[in-house]
Design a protein around this motif. Structure first.
Motif, PDB file in Angstrom:
ATOM      1  N   ASN A  55       0.849  -1.189   0.000  1.00 20.82           N
ATOM      2  CA  ASN A  55       0.000   0.000   0.000  1.00 20.82           C
ATOM      3  C   ASN A  55       0.885   1.239   0.000  1.00 20.82           C
ATOM      4  O   ASN A  55       2.060   1.164   0.332  1.00 20.82           O
ATOM      5  N   VAL A  56       0.303   2.352  -0.397  1.00 20.75           N
ATOM      6  CA  VAL A  56       1.000   3.638  -0.357  1.00 20.75           C
ATOM      7  C   VAL A  56      -0.029   4.710  -0.010  1.00 20.75           C
ATOM      8  O   VAL A  56      -1.226   4.519  -0.258  1.00 20.75           O
ATOM      9  N   SER A  57       0.456   5.805   0.509  1.00 21.42           N
ATOM     10  CA  SER A  57      -0.448   6.904   0.855  1.00 21.42           C
ATOM     11  C   SER A  57      -0.917   7.649  -0.404  1.00 21.42           C
ATOM     12  O   SER A  57      -0.219   7.682  -1.410  1.00 21.42           O
ATOM     13  N   CYS A  58      -2.079   8.287  -0.300  1.00 17.64           N
ATOM     14  CA  CYS A  58      -2.555   9.175  -1.369  1.00 17.64           C
ATOM     15  C   CYS A  58      -1.783  10.480  -1.312  1.00 17.64           C
ATOM     16  O   CYS A  58      -1.828  11.280  -2.244  1.00 17.64           O
ATOM     17  N   THR A  59      -1.149  10.741  -0.180  1.00 21.65           N
ATOM     18  CA  THR A  59      -0.495  12.036   0.028  1.00 21.65           C
ATOM     19  C   THR A  59       1.009  11.913  -0.182  1.00 21.65           C
ATOM     20  O   THR A  59       1.571  10.821  -0.135  1.00 21.65           O
ATOM     21  N   GLU A  60       1.619  13.068  -0.381  1.00 19.70           N
ATOM     22  CA  GLU A  60       3.086  13.129  -0.382  1.00 19.70           C
ATOM     23  C   GLU A  60       3.534  13.187   1.080  1.00 19.70           C
ATOM     24  O   GLU A  60       2.703  13.149   1.977  1.00 19.70           O
ATOM     25  N   CYS A  61       4.846  13.360   1.322  1.00 26.64           N
ATOM     26  CA  CYS A  61       5.337  13.500   2.694  1.00 26.64           C
ATOM     27  C   CYS A  61       4.699  14.728   3.342  1.00 26.64           C
ATOM     28  O   CYS A  61       4.408  15.706   2.661  1.00 26.64           O
ATOM     29  N   GLY A  62       4.481  14.682   4.621  1.00 25.90           N
ATOM     30  CA  GLY A  62       3.900  15.840   5.316  1.00 25.90           C
ATOM     31  C   GLY A  62       3.210  15.418   6.586  1.00 25.90           C
ATOM     32  O   GLY A  62       3.462  14.323   7.108  1.00 25.90           O
TER      33      GLY A  62
END
Ligand code: PGA
Length: 233
Positions: A55-62
């Protein structure tokens, strides 16, 4: 041929380390992609296996507590990432819009998305599986260039087949793969759903498949070895 090993949420770190030793002994010319629990990504140092995430986030780093971004996966030498698995669609209510964002984030950092699509049992009974799959594929790949689209690996995973021991008839898989190849002629297509060392001879009859996505089998290295031996290359 590609075989993707989806460990799902299984194995403690100790168990993973001994599992890894067993995987290390596998000699095959098949491309093996191991998708462990993300906590163990740093433990993979096998030259016969490529690293994938589940899985991966929909968002960038933050400021997104608990998320793992595509950039962070990339920094762990991840080259592939599963997106849109039916378990995430079901338990995390993941939508095609989110899956689309995830795919875009992955492609930006050169991680190959493994996009899972497949119908529910009732959808097949109503004979609407092709509409369901077409809609999911279109929405998940919206806004991508043809070149970006062609990088995605597509996994056909009938939901009623995952973890049930039931596989569709070969004709049913062939029909869906044909539909996918028609819309995505340059993409690699995998089949996933209860594939194992006992039914691989039957699955070998699928006319055009580029590999498999396996869950339960991924946790059984001895059976996996038999599967890989029997797999039609
Ligand atoms: P299974 O899982 O091989 O255990 O059916 C496949 C998957 O969920 O990707």
């Amino acid at each position: 041929m590609i075989v993707t090993l989806n460990n799902k949420c299984n194995l403690t770190r100790q168990e993973f380390l001994s599992y890894k030793k067993q995987l290390q002994q596998i000699k095959t010319d098949v491309t093996l992609i191991l998708c462990p629990c993300s906590l163990f990504l740093n433990d993979i140092d096998l030259d016969n296996i490529k690293i994938g995430a589940q899985n991966v986030s929909c968002t960038e780093c933050g400021s997104y507590t608990g998320e793992i971004s595509a950039t962070q996966l990339k920094s762990m030498n991840v080259s592939y990432c599963i997106v849109g698995h039916s378990e995430r669609r079901k338990y995390q209510q993941e939508t095609n819009r989110e899956i689309n964002e995830k795919i875009k984030n992955l492609l930006k950092v050169n991680i190959i998305p493994i996009l899972c699509v497949g119908e529910e049992k009732e959808e097949r009974q109503k004979q609407i599986e092709k509409q369901v799959i077409t809609k999911d594929l279109e929405e998940a790949t919206q806004g991508l260039s043809e070149e970006e689209k062609s990088k995605i690996i597509i996994a056909y995973e009938p939901i009623w087949s995952i973890g049930t021991g039931i596989i569709p008839q070969i004709r049913e898989i062939d029909d869906v793969v044909e539909l996918m190849k028609d819309k995505f002629p340059n993409n690699k297509i995998l089949y996933g759903g209860s594939a194992n060392e006992e039914n691989i001879e039957t699955l070998n009859q699928i006319s055009k498949i580029d590999g498999y996505l396996v869950g339960g089998l991924s946790l059984k290295p001895e059976q996996l070895k038999i599967f890989l031996k029997k797999l039609k290359k």
